[in-house]
Structures are given as C-alpha cells and as structure tokens.
Scaffold this motif. Structure first.
Motif, PDB file in Angstrom:
ATOM      1  N   PHE A 353      76.480-136.814  19.203  1.00 35.28           N
ATOM      2  CA  PHE A 353      75.498-136.807  18.111  1.00 35.28           C
ATOM      3  C   PHE A 353      75.956-137.788  17.037  1.00 35.28           C
ATOM      4  N   PRO A 354      75.068-138.694  16.599  1.00 35.11           N
ATOM      5  CA  PRO A 354      75.499-139.776  15.703  1.00 35.11           C
ATOM      6  C   PRO A 354      76.036-139.284  14.363  1.00 35.11           C
ATOM      7  N   LEU A 355      77.070-139.971  13.893  1.00 38.22           N
ATOM      8  CA  LEU A 355      77.637-139.660  12.587  1.00 38.22           C
ATOM      9  C   LEU A 355      76.904-140.389  11.470  1.00 38.22           C
ATOM     10  N   GLN A 356      76.035-141.321  11.838  1.00 41.39           N
ATOM     11  CA  GLN A 356      75.214-142.007  10.847  1.00 41.39           C
ATOM     12  C   GLN A 356      73.766-141.618  11.100  1.00 41.39           C
ATOM     13  N   VAL A 357      73.204-140.834  10.206  1.00 43.92           N
ATOM     14  CA  VAL A 357      71.825-140.379  10.313  1.00 43.92           C
ATOM     15  C   VAL A 357      71.080-140.887   9.084  1.00 43.92           C
ATOM     16  N   GLY A 358      70.327-141.973   9.245  1.00 49.85           N
ATOM     17  CA  GLY A 358      69.690-142.589   8.094  1.00 49.85           C
ATOM     18  C   GLY A 358      70.751-143.064   7.119  1.00 49.85           C
ATOM     19  N   GLU A 359      70.636-142.628   5.873  1.00 53.55           N
ATOM     20  CA  GLU A 359      71.624-143.005   4.863  1.00 53.55           C
ATOM     21  C   GLU A 359      72.776-142.004   4.780  1.00 53.55           C
ATOM     22  N   TRP A 360      72.775-141.026   5.670  1.00 56.21           N
ATOM     23  CA  TRP A 360      73.789-139.976   5.646  1.00 56.21           C
ATOM     24  C   TRP A 360      74.936-140.342   6.581  1.00 56.21           C
ATOM     25  N   SER A 361      76.158-140.292   6.065  1.00 53.96           N
ATOM     26  CA  SER A 361      77.359-140.565   6.860  1.00 53.96           C
ATOM     27  C   SER A 361      78.109-139.255   7.076  1.00 53.96           C
ATOM     28  N   GLY A 362      78.535-139.042   8.323  1.00 57.72           N
ATOM     29  CA  GLY A 362      79.113-137.746   8.656  1.00 57.72           C
ATOM     30  C   GLY A 362      80.567-137.788   9.047  1.00 57.72           C
ATOM     31  N   THR A 363      81.206-136.637   8.898  1.00 62.07           N
ATOM     32  CA  THR A 363      82.577-136.406   9.363  1.00 62.07           C
ATOM     33  C   THR A 363      82.548-135.216  10.312  1.00 62.07           C
ATOM     34  N   ARG A 364      82.975-135.471  11.550  1.00 56.68           N
ATOM     35  CA  ARG A 364      82.928-134.410  12.553  1.00 56.68           C
ATOM     36  C   ARG A 364      84.003-133.357  12.266  1.00 56.68           C
ATOM     37  N   GLU A 365      83.650-132.103  12.450  1.00 52.69           N
ATOM     38  CA  GLU A 365      84.585-130.997  12.228  1.00 52.69           C
ATOM     39  C   GLU A 365      84.734-130.186  13.508  1.00 52.69           C
ATOM     40  N   THR A 366      85.812-129.423  13.589  1.00 55.16           N
ATOM     41  CA  THR A 366      86.046-128.569  14.754  1.00 55.16           C
ATOM     42  C   THR A 366      86.109-127.104  14.327  1.00 55.16           C
ATOM     43  N   MET A 367      85.772-126.254  15.246  1.00 57.13           N
ATOM     44  CA  MET A 367      85.757-124.820  14.987  1.00 57.13           C
ATOM     45  C   MET A 367      87.036-124.198  15.542  1.00 57.13           C
ATOM     46  N   GLU A 368      87.530-123.178  14.872  1.00 53.84           N
ATOM     47  CA  GLU A 368      88.711-122.477  15.365  1.00 53.84           C
ATOM     48  C   GLU A 368      88.424-121.825  16.708  1.00 53.84           C
ATOM     49  N   GLN A 369      89.457-121.769  17.555  1.00 56.63           N
ATOM     50  CA  GLN A 369      89.280-121.301  18.915  1.00 56.63           C
ATOM     51  C   GLN A 369      88.777-119.856  18.981  1.00 56.63           C
ATOM     52  N   GLN A 370      89.182-119.022  18.036  1.00 56.72           N
ATOM     53  CA  GLN A 370      88.745-117.631  18.064  1.00 56.72           C
ATOM     54  C   GLN A 370      87.236-117.516  17.891  1.00 56.72           C
ATOM     55  N   PHE A 371      86.641-118.426  17.096  1.00 57.18           N
ATOM     56  CA  PHE A 371      85.195-118.407  16.917  1.00 57.18           C
ATOM     57  C   PHE A 371      84.486-118.999  18.130  1.00 57.18           C
ATOM     58  N   ILE A 372      85.100-120.002  18.741  1.00 55.90           N
ATOM     59  CA  ILE A 372      84.532-120.583  19.966  1.00 55.90           C
ATOM     60  C   ILE A 372      84.477-119.520  21.056  1.00 55.90           C
ATOM     61  N   ASP A 373      85.558-118.752  21.191  1.00 55.49           N
ATOM     62  CA  ASP A 373      85.595-117.691  22.198  1.00 55.49           C
ATOM     63  C   ASP A 373      84.563-116.609  21.904  1.00 55.49           C
ATOM     64  N   GLU A 374      84.337-116.326  20.629  1.00 60.07           N
ATOM     65  CA  GLU A 374      83.408-115.257  20.247  1.00 60.07           C
ATOM     66  C   GLU A 374      81.956-115.689  20.464  1.00 60.07           C
ATOM     67  N   LEU A 375      81.640-116.958  20.184  1.00 67.97           N
ATOM     68  CA  LEU A 375      80.254-117.414  20.234  1.00 67.97           C
ATOM     69  C   LEU A 375      79.792-117.769  21.649  1.00 67.97           C
ATOM     70  N   ASP A 376      80.721-118.133  22.541  1.00 72.68           N
ATOM     71  CA  ASP A 376      80.413-118.328  23.971  1.00 72.68           C
ATOM     72  C   ASP A 376      79.344-119.390  24.223  1.00 72.68           C
ATOM     73  N   PHE A 377      79.257-120.428  23.420  1.00 68.67           N
ATOM     74  CA  PHE A 377      78.285-121.486  23.689  1.00 68.67           C
ATOM     75  C   PHE A 377      78.826-122.461  24.735  1.00 68.67           C
ATOM     76  N   SER A 378      77.928-123.287  25.263  1.00 75.93           N
ATOM     77  CA  SER A 378      78.313-124.304  26.252  1.00 75.93           C
ATOM     78  C   SER A 378      78.749-125.590  25.577  1.00 75.93           C
ATOM     79  N   ASP A 379      78.156-125.904  24.431  1.00 74.72           N
ATOM     80  CA  ASP A 379      78.496-127.124  23.703  1.00 74.72           C
ATOM     81  C   ASP A 379      78.090-126.916  22.246  1.00 74.72           C
TER      82      ASP A 379
END
Length: 527
Positions: A353-379
């Motif tokens: 997913f692009p970090l530049q959306v129009g005039e908005w510049s983004g910084t990618r973040e990561t989620m803690e593993q305990q929340f990843i395990d709890e939420l059970d998403f694919s991506d």
C-alpha cells in the motif's frame, strides 16, 4: 452424598437409557467440539467470567437434588421438543458459518433442551427447569455487549465513588472514568468496573432465591437487588481506594491489596445478601405456607416410588430417538465433511500500500505480536500519514482470507472501548467513493483521558460495504452457503482532534485523505 443413594439411582435407570444418553452426548460434543474448546480454554479463563467453570458442578447438583422427583415422574416423549431443537440447529449453522460463538452457545443449550423435551416430556423438563436456566450462566456475553456493560458500570461506579469521596470531605472531580483527587488521579479501568462482582453475585442471588422459602415477589426482590448492591459496594471500594491513597500512596490501588480488596468486597456483598434474606423472611412470616412439610411430602412420595424406572424409551426404535439421531448425525457429517469457505487470497500484499497518498506522506508501523495473534487476520497495513501542515491520519486495514469462529473481523465498536476509549458520538454518514457513488461508513467521536479523536470505519465484504457487526455475521452465513466465500476487510482511519479544534475540521481532514485513499483499495481487496 451416601454411596447407597447413588447406586440406587443408577440402578433405577434402564441400560437402554444410558446407551442413548452416551450416544447423544458423543454426538453433541463432536458437533460443538470447537465451540466447547473455545469456551473452556478461552472464555472461562477471562477474569470477568472465571466463575463460569463452576456452573456445570452447580447444574449437576441441581439435577441430583431432583432425582427423587425425576424417578417418580413418568417419561412422556413429545414431538414438541422439535421446536427448540430446530431453532438450536439453525443457530448452530448461523454461528458456524457466520463466525459467532455466542450463537453456538445458545444453540448448544437449545439442542440439549430439545433432546430432553422430546424424550423425557414437559413434566420432567419442568422439574429440572431451574438447572437448565442455570446452564445459561456458563456462556459469556459477546465482546461488544460485554464492553458496553463494562463501560456503563465504570461510569456509574466512578460517579457514585466521587459522590462518596465528596461526602467524606475530600476534593474529588470526575472526567469520564478518571477521578481527579488533586494530589493524584485514579482511573476506573475494566478491572474496577464491578463486572467481576456483578455476574457472580447475580448468579449467587439467583441460587439463593431458588432455595429461599418465600413468596415469588420476595425471590424477585432478592435476585434484582443484587444489581444495585454490586454497583454501590463497588463504588464504595473505589471511594475507599481514594481515601487510603492519601495515606499509603499508589500501593493501595494496585497489586495484592487491589485484588484482596476485591475478595473482601465480594464477601461483604454476600453478607448483605444474607441479611436481606433474613429481613425478607421476617416480613409476613405468619401468612406463608410451611413449605418444609410440602417438600418432605414430595420427597416421601418420591422415595416410595424409588422402584420406578426413568428410562427415556422402551426401545431403540422409538421415533423420537431415530429422528434426533438422524438430524444430529447429518449435522455432524455436514459440519465436519463439507468445506463451506474457500480461502480467497488478497490481490496484492497490503505491504505494498503506497506511502504517498496525494499530498499525504506515510510512515509504516508494525503491530505487536500478541495483537497479531489475537486478531488472526491474513494481512494488514498500519500507516501514519502526515500532510504539509503536519496534520495526522492513522490508516489501518486488516484483510481476512476467510472468516470463521475465533478468526473473524473484530469491530472497533468492541476493541476501542475495551482499550479505554469512550464513544461520545456514533453515527452513520455517507462518503464520496468516486464516479459519483457514495458509501455508508461509521463515524465516531471518542474520548480518553482528555484526548479526543475522530474515527471512520467500515467493513468491505465481497463487494458490499457494511457498517454493522450483525450484518457482517449474516452475510458471512449467506455467502458461505451460496458462494463459499467469507473473505473481507476492515478499513479504519483515525485523526486526533486538537484541543480547540472542532470535530467538523477533523471531518474535513479525514474526507480529504479518503478521497485519495479509497480508489486505491480495490487494487488490494478482492471484490
């Protein structure tokens, strides 16, 4: 209990009835295996519902208490039990394909009631009716209901706690769930909401009311009074914490003292309940019937009929037995042998997913593993975007290849209040989606410890845009049956509302960002 009583009861039950009971138990356990595992391993260990593991023992005792009446009451098989059995199986498939454990729990209860009704008849079912009612206490509420109850209790407890502190003479003010004492602040979190006392006390009062010898209105008062008692006593605990804090500091609000005070409060509420029983027993005592003699007469009549049988049927060719066995067998075969969900892979990873959306510049973040395990998403993707004025938008999208029980989308309506955010305004609005189209999304203004944020979120589900969790479950059920698909995504954007900023200004910011971001989503999320 004397061993001879147990042996007498066991001998009174025909071998055919034991075999049928074992067969039904095996079928039901296999059908609800995943739900029972979740209940025992995930739901019962939750602190708010840790008492639930004791309920099966209570139910067994209540059944044992009625053994004499069960023996003396003849079984009258009835087809009326098909109604709760049928509703239970409908809820089973709704929960199985829609990904909802609570529907499965109620389904399990209805199936057991239906099977017993069909084989034992209404008279026997009514005899042990209270035991079946108590079975419902084993099942926790869904997360979103639990969160709403907890939030309401926190607000009530903090309001009453502040009033008690002011009555004591302390300077105390409340903002949301935060109590300002001047020298410190106390936050009324989930552990202090009183939910962990309310449910056990309500169950205890229900059992006590069942055994209480008095008129129905007294039993009702005894049960209903447990709710205000739990709230008021918990508020007293919060106020007492504030008073003791001024003497001994933060140690009284955490650790051993905090947990031990919870036990003391529960014992105190139990004592209040017993005192209430004593008072109710004194009211109109002479006008009430002596139920003890009635109980003894019933028990004596039952003892005289101890030789009667309690068999569920005379043979394995009983129509009710064949019908229930076939229906449960088909349910087991379909649920275990047919795959109703195909895994639908995402078009391209959300990492792209692009970090530049129009005039908005983004910084990618990561989620803690305990929340990843709890939420059970694919991506998932989590990016903080900033524009040229350094205004911030937090973008989060989670994708699920398929959704099932324990592995489905978690609504922000449940997660955000659970982390302390209070929804002060929640509504549906229309957003421009490009090409003149619009989509309905949830708009929420939320507050926490003086901070304010504005959030939009919606569920992208196989070409649909949904806003309600029940819609998500129903369409998962329908699409699993008709399309073998339950894939979907949650899209959520949040922006802070600065101190003097109006929510309308934050709306403009989010709408501007989404005008650029929404057209990018179809490149990732399958339609």
């Amino acid at each position: 209990m004397p061993m001879n009583e147990i042996l007498t009861f066991l001998k009174s039950v025909k071998p055919a009835s034991w075999l049928k009971g074992i067969l039904y138990s095996l079928l039901i356990v296999l059908i609800y295996r995943s739900s029972l595992q979740w209940l025992i391993l995930r739901d019962w260990p939750r602190e708010d519902y840790s008492y639930a593991c004791l309920i099966p023992l209570v139910v067994l005792y209540l059944l044992w208490e009625k053994r004499s009446e069960l023996i003396s009451t003849p079984s009258t098989p009835s087809w009326m039990g098909l109604f709760p059995l049928g509703v239970g199986l409908v809820l089973f498939w709704l929960g199985e394909l829609g990904g909802e454990f609570f529907a499965q729990y109620i389904s399990l209860w209805l199936v057991i009631v239906g099977v017993c009704w069909m084989h034992l008849g209404w008279r026997k079912l009514k005899t042990v009716g209270f035991a079946f009612i108590m079975m419902l206490a084993m099942f926790p509420f869904p997360y979103f209901i639990n969160a709403k109850i907890s939030l309401t209790l926190k607000l009530l407890s903090s309001q009453l706690g502040v009033w008690m502190l002011q009555l004591y003479g302390m300077s105390a003010y409340r903002e949301g769930n935060v109590i300002d004492l001047g020298f410190t602040q106390l936050q009324v979190v989930d552990a202090c909401s009183g939910l962990r006392y309310l449910f056990p006390l309500m169950i205890l009062s229900l059992i006590v009311a069942y055994w209480f010898k008095g008129r129905f209105w007294k039993k009702a008062v005894l049960f209903l009074s447990s709710i205000p008692i739990a709230i008021v006593v918990n508020s007293f605990r919060i106020a007492l914490t504030g008073v003791l804090y001024s003497f001994w500091g933060p140690a009284v609000a955490e650790g051993f003292f905090h947990g031990f005070s919870g036990w003391l409060i529960f014992l105190f509420t139990t004592a209040i309940l017993l005192a209430e029983m004593w008072v109710l027993k004194k009211i109109g005592k002479g006008m009430e019937k002596d139920e003890e003699s009635i109980r003894s007469e019933v028990g004596q009549a039952a003892d005289n009929a101890a030789g009667a049988s309690v068999g569920w049927s005379r043979s394995f060719l009983q129509p009710q037995f064949i019908a229930v066995g076939v229906v449960l067998g088909l349910t087991l075969g379909l649920s275990q042998g047919v795959e109703f969900r195909e895994k639908i892979p995402i078009k391209q990873s959300l990492d792209q997913f692009p970090l530049q959306v129009g005039e908005w510049s983004g910084t990618r973040e990561t989620m803690e593993q305990q929340f990843i395990d709890e939420l059970d998403f694919s991506d998932y993707v989590m990016v903080t975007y900033r524009d040229r004025q350094n205004q911030t938008v937090h973008f989060y999208t989670a994708y699920y290849e398929n959704q099932q029980k324990g592995e489905s989308i978690h609504s922000p309506e449940s997660c955000l209040p659970g982390s302390g955010w209070k929804f002060s305004r929640a509504e549906e609005i229309a957003l421009a989606a490009g090409n003149g189209a619009s989509l309905r999304v949830n708009r929420v203004v939320m507050e926490k410890e003086g901070e304010r944020q504005l959030a939009y979120y919606w569920f992208a589900q196989r070409g649909r845009v949904l806003t309600k969790l029940y819609q998500l479950k129903l369409y998962n059920f329908w699409d699993a049956l008709t399309r073998q698909r339950t894939d979907g995504a949650l899209i959520r954007v949040i922006t802070p509302i600065a101190g003097s900023e109006k929510p309308e200004d934050a709306d403009t910011r989010l709408r501007g960002f989404l005008n650029e971001a929404i057209p990018l989503l179809p490149e990732f999320i399958p339609n």
